[in-house]
Design a protein around this motif. Structure first.
Motif, short mmCIF file in Angstrom:
data_model
loop_
_atom_site.label_atom_id
_atom_site.label_comp_id
_atom_site.label_asym_id
_atom_site.label_seq_id
_atom_site.Cartn_x
_atom_site.Cartn_y
_atom_site.Cartn_z
N ASP A 157 -62.76 13.11 -20.96
CA ASP A 157 -62.12 11.81 -21.23
C ASP A 157 -60.73 11.75 -20.58
OD1 ASP A 157 -64.23 10.84 -22.74
OD2 ASP A 157 -63.27 11.23 -24.67
N ARG A 158 -59.95 12.82 -20.77
CA ARG A 158 -58.59 12.84 -20.21
C ARG A 158 -58.62 12.84 -18.68
NH1 ARG A 158 -55.77 17.33 -24.19
NH2 ARG A 158 -55.48 15.93 -25.97
N TRP A 159 -59.52 13.62 -18.11
CA TRP A 159 -59.64 13.69 -16.66
C TRP A 159 -59.95 12.31 -16.11
CZ3 TRP A 159 -62.99 13.06 -12.55
CH2 TRP A 159 -62.71 13.79 -11.38
N ALA A 160 -60.90 11.62 -16.74
CA ALA A 160 -61.30 10.28 -16.30
C ALA A 160 -60.16 9.29 -16.46
CB ALA A 160 -62.53 9.82 -17.08
N ALA A 161 -59.52 9.27 -17.61
CA ALA A 161 -58.44 8.31 -17.86
C ALA A 161 -57.31 8.48 -16.86
CB ALA A 161 -57.91 8.48 -19.29
N HIS A 162 -56.98 9.71 -16.55
CA HIS A 162 -55.89 9.99 -15.61
C HIS A 162 -56.22 9.46 -14.21
CE1 HIS A 162 -52.45 12.08 -13.96
NE2 HIS A 162 -53.23 12.64 -13.05
N ARG A 163 -57.49 9.43 -13.85
CA ARG A 163 -57.89 8.97 -12.54
C ARG A 163 -58.19 7.47 -12.48
NH1 ARG A 163 -57.90 13.83 -13.26
NH2 ARG A 163 -57.59 15.32 -11.57
N SER B 204 -56.99 -6.64 -23.80
CA SER B 204 -56.68 -7.41 -22.60
C SER B 204 -56.10 -6.52 -21.51
CB SER B 204 -55.69 -8.53 -22.91
OG SER B 204 -56.25 -9.47 -23.78
N VAL B 205 -55.26 -5.57 -21.91
CA VAL B 205 -54.69 -4.62 -20.95
C VAL B 205 -55.82 -3.80 -20.34
CG1 VAL B 205 -53.24 -2.56 -20.68
CG2 VAL B 205 -52.40 -4.50 -22.01
N ALA B 206 -56.72 -3.29 -21.17
CA ALA B 206 -57.85 -2.49 -20.68
C ALA B 206 -58.68 -3.31 -19.70
CB ALA B 206 -58.71 -1.99 -21.84
N SER B 207 -58.96 -4.55 -20.05
CA SER B 207 -59.75 -5.42 -19.19
C SER B 207 -59.07 -5.65 -17.85
CB SER B 207 -60.01 -6.76 -19.89
OG SER B 207 -60.76 -7.61 -19.06
N SER B 208 -57.77 -5.89 -17.89
CA SER B 208 -57.05 -6.14 -16.63
C SER B 208 -56.99 -4.88 -15.76
CB SER B 208 -55.65 -6.70 -16.89
OG SER B 208 -54.80 -5.70 -17.38
N LEU B 209 -57.06 -3.72 -16.39
CA LEU B 209 -57.08 -2.45 -15.64
C LEU B 209 -58.49 -2.06 -15.19
CD1 LEU B 209 -54.62 -0.36 -17.85
CD2 LEU B 209 -54.15 -1.34 -15.60
N GLY B 210 -59.49 -2.77 -15.71
CA GLY B 210 -60.88 -2.47 -15.35
C GLY B 210 -61.41 -1.22 -16.01
N VAL B 211 -60.93 -0.95 -17.25
CA VAL B 211 -61.41 0.22 -17.99
C VAL B 211 -61.83 -0.19 -19.40
CG1 VAL B 211 -59.94 1.82 -16.69
CG2 VAL B 211 -59.10 0.88 -18.87
N LEU B 212 -62.57 0.69 -20.04
CA LEU B 212 -62.95 0.47 -21.43
C LEU B 212 -61.74 0.71 -22.33
CD1 LEU B 212 -66.31 2.42 -21.28
CD2 LEU B 212 -66.07 -0.05 -21.54
N PRO B 213 -61.67 0.04 -23.48
CA PRO B 213 -60.54 0.27 -24.39
C PRO B 213 -60.36 1.74 -24.77
CG PRO B 213 -61.74 -1.70 -25.05
CD PRO B 213 -62.55 -1.05 -23.94
N GLY B 214 -61.44 2.48 -24.93
CA GLY B 214 -61.31 3.90 -25.27
C GLY B 214 -60.65 4.72 -24.18
N VAL B 215 -60.86 4.33 -22.93
CA VAL B 215 -60.21 5.02 -21.81
C VAL B 215 -58.71 4.76 -21.87
CG1 VAL B 215 -60.02 5.14 -19.29
CG2 VAL B 215 -62.28 4.98 -20.36
N LEU B 216 -58.32 3.52 -22.13
CA LEU B 216 -56.91 3.18 -22.27
C LEU B 216 -56.29 3.97 -23.43
CD1 LEU B 216 -54.37 1.60 -21.60
CD2 LEU B 216 -55.26 -0.28 -23.00
#
Length: 124
Positions: free
Chosen positions: A63-69, A88-100
Motif C-alpha cells: 500500500d505504501r509503495w503504491a501510494a508513494h508512486r 474530492s482530493v482523491a478523485s482529483s489525484l486519480g486515486v482511491l480514497p484509501g490510497v490517499l
C-alpha cells in the motif's frame, strides 16, 4: 521489473493478485480506471518486495509503495487548495480514497501543516 500482467478471474473480493513464483500479476476484469491503476501499483509493490503469500505487513508495505508512486506531494498540495473533501482530493489525484489515506499517514508534521495551510487558504 520483469513481471507479467494479465486480466483474469481473481479470488472473490480481490481486485488483484501477485504470484511471485510466476512473476505474474492477475487483475480482475472490469475494474474502473482508478481501481485498475491503484490495484496494479499495489501488486507491483508486492513484486518489488518479492512478497510470497499474504500478511498484514506485506499489504501495508505494498500500500505504501503504491501510494508513494501514485501521489506527488505537489499535486496533493494543489488539490488540497482546491477541493473541499478528502474524497474530492482523491478523485482529483486519480486515486482511491484509501490510497490517499495511506499517503497522508506517511507525511511529516511539516507536510501536514502545509496541507492545512492550503486548505485554510481555500476556505478563506
Amino acid at each position: 521489473m520483469g513481471v507479467r500482467v494479465r486480466n483474469a478471474v481473481t479470488p472473490p473480493g480481490w481486485w488483484g493478485v501477485y504470484d511471485h513464483r510466476r512473476r505474474l500479476i492477475t487483475l480482475r476484469p472490469g475494474l474502473g480506471p482508478i481501481q485498475l491503476d491503484c490495484t496494479l501499483m499495489h501488486e507491483l509493490g508486492h513484486a518489488h518486495y518479492g512478497h510470497v503469500g499474504v500478511t498484514g505487513k506485506q499489504e501495508l508495505l505494498a500500500d505504501r509503495w503504491a501510494a508513494h508512486r501514485l501521489i506527488s506531494f505537489d499535486d496533493l498540495l494543489a488539490a488540497a487548495g482546491m477541493e473541499q473533501s478528502s474524497s474530492s482530493v482523491a478523485s482529483s489525484l486519480g486515486v482511491l480514497p484509501g490510497v490517499l489515506e495511506t499517503y497522508l499517514k506517511m507525511l511529516t508534521r511539516a507536510d501536514l501543516d502545509a496541507l492545512r495551510t492550503a486548505a485554510i487558504r481555500r476556505a478563506a
